[in-house]
Design a protein around this motif. Structure first.
Motif, PDB file in Angstrom:
ATOM      1  N   LEU A   1       0.887  -1.172  -0.284  1.00  0.00           N
ATOM      2  CA  LEU A   1       0.201   0.036  -0.105  1.00  0.00           C
ATOM      3  C   LEU A   1       1.059   1.204  -0.104  1.00  0.00           C
ATOM      4  O   LEU A   1       0.601   2.132  -0.772  1.00  0.00           O
ATOM      5  N   GLU A   2       1.931   1.251   0.747  1.00  0.00           N
ATOM      6  CA  GLU A   2       2.704   2.321   0.707  1.00  0.00           C
ATOM      7  C   GLU A   2       3.596   2.647  -0.565  1.00  0.00           C
ATOM      8  O   GLU A   2       3.618   3.713  -0.986  1.00  0.00           O
ATOM      9  N   ALA A   3       3.767   1.430  -1.186  1.00  0.00           N
ATOM     10  CA  ALA A   3       4.624   1.353  -2.361  1.00  0.00           C
ATOM     11  C   ALA A   3       3.813   1.972  -3.434  1.00  0.00           C
ATOM     12  O   ALA A   3       4.141   2.788  -4.254  1.00  0.00           O
ATOM     13  N   ALA A   4       2.435   1.711  -3.433  1.00  0.00           N
ATOM     14  CA  ALA A   4       1.561   2.235  -4.421  1.00  0.00           C
ATOM     15  C   ALA A   4       1.337   3.620  -4.359  1.00  0.00           C
ATOM     16  O   ALA A   4       0.811   4.149  -5.557  1.00  0.00           O
ATOM     17  N   LYS A   5       1.741   4.281  -3.410  1.00  0.00           N
ATOM     18  CA  LYS A   5       1.487   5.726  -3.317  1.00  0.00           C
ATOM     19  C   LYS A   5       2.476   6.505  -4.174  1.00  0.00           C
ATOM     20  O   LYS A   5       2.341   7.571  -4.355  1.00  0.00           O
ATOM     21  N   GLN A   6       3.535   5.905  -4.631  1.00  0.00           N
ATOM     22  CA  GLN A   6       4.669   6.296  -5.122  1.00  0.00           C
ATOM     23  C   GLN A   6       4.211   6.693  -6.699  1.00  0.00           C
ATOM     24  O   GLN A   6       3.742   5.674  -7.292  1.00  0.00           O
ATOM     25  N   PRO A   7       4.441   7.765  -7.127  1.00  0.00           N
ATOM     26  CA  PRO A   7       4.087   8.229  -8.777  1.00  0.00           C
ATOM     27  C   PRO A   7       4.648   7.110  -9.810  1.00  0.00           C
ATOM     28  O   PRO A   7       4.114   7.144 -10.975  1.00  0.00           O
ATOM     29  N   ASN A   8       5.798   6.589  -9.537  1.00  0.00           N
ATOM     30  CA  ASN A   8       6.402   5.456 -10.471  1.00  0.00           C
ATOM     31  C   ASN A   8       5.977   4.136 -10.355  1.00  0.00           C
ATOM     32  O   ASN A   8       6.631   3.318 -10.946  1.00  0.00           O
TER      33      ASN A   8
END
Length: 284
Positions: free
Chosen positions: A191-198
């Motif tokens: 979930l945290e990773a998916a917040k990154q724009p890339n």
């Protein structure tokens, strides 16, 4: 140390090969100039070794390179000398995985489909350790879990420079790897990773039914800068294999697009499902 093919050295080798062919020079001409073998020429033109600075200048003279071609060759030579594909804890990788990791280090975009595990670039250390321990029969026993985790961390440090599209089968999210706390932490990490724009994460839900690669294991497609062709890597227990046929590579790329548009949940829907599963692990 054995010579290792890298994308940067291969680009230089291809450039020199094109100049040699245009000039009508043969392996015999190369040998007459350098006193080196045809095998050395082949390894250079295929990106396993680079010429010395002096040898580069001599070859450009032999091939009749123009001033602009000399500048381009010299820039490619300088680029090839920058070992951007050096691996952290290289001994922790299998030979196949070392080749993949070097290619991944040169990629600008990674597309991965996983059926039963979380993609390596998105794994937490505890999750990765549990996977490593479970697969120990297929792995080099001389490589410790700590070395393997350090090697994975080396790959993950490049994530900010990559565009990552990860498609994960819902089955991988339900499998409680390493225990409930480890799995919950892994889901929260997604979930945290998916917040990154890339980084884009999509889930293939159980209700989607069958899809093309589900019977064959995970697949990863790499895209590179400029006009370098995409590459596809298939990983399996204890090793992996590159897809060499351009038509097959294209089929994997098209399949990935089809999964995104026709099978997988949207990023928002995927995040909602992951959050629900993480909450369930906390409550029970």
């Amino acid at each position: 140390m054995a010579a290792v093919q890298t994308r940067r050295k291969r680009k230089l080798g291809q450039f020199l090969h094109a100049l040699r062919k245009r000039a009508g020079k043969t392996e015999a001409d190369y040998h007459a100039l350098t006193r080196k073998t045809q095998s050395t020429l082949s390894r250079m033109e295929n990106g396993y070794i680079s010429p010395s600075w002096t040898e580069l200048g001599a070859l450009l003279g032999l091939y009749g390179a123009s001033e602009s071609e000399r500048r381009e060759a010299e820039a490619l030579w300088e680029d090839a000398k920058q070992d951007g594909t050096r691996l952290v804890h290289a001994a922790a990788f299998t030979p196949e995985a070392r080749t993949y990791a070097r290619q991944e280090a040169d990629a600008t975009e990674v597309r991965t489909i996983e059926m039963i595990v979380i993609p390596g670039l998105l794994q937490t250390p505890a999750y990765a350790a549990a996977i490593r321990l479970a697969g120990r029969r297929f792995l080099d026993p001389s490589v410790s879990v700590e070395q393997a985790i350090a090697a994975l961390a080396g790959r993950q440090r490049r994530l900010p420079q990559l565009t990552l599209h990860a498609v994960i089968d819902e089955a991988a999210l339900h499998r409680v790897v390493g225990g409930r706390e480890v799995m919950r932490a892994q889901l929260l990490h997604l979930l945290e990773a998916a917040k990154q724009p890339n980084i884009t994460i999509r889930v293939i839900p159980f209700g989607a039914g069958a899809y093309g690669t589900m019977s064959g294991g995970g697949a990863t497609a790499l895209r590179f800068e400029e006009d370098d062709p995409s590459a596809v890597y298939l990983e399996y227990a204890g090793g992996g294999k590159w897809v060499d046929n351009p038509a097959d590579v294209q089929n994997y790329l098209l399949h990935f697009d089809e999964i995104i548009t026709e099978v997988a949940l949207s990023p928002k829907e995927s995040a909602s499902l992951i959050r629900t599963l993480a909450t369930a692990l906390k409550e029970t």
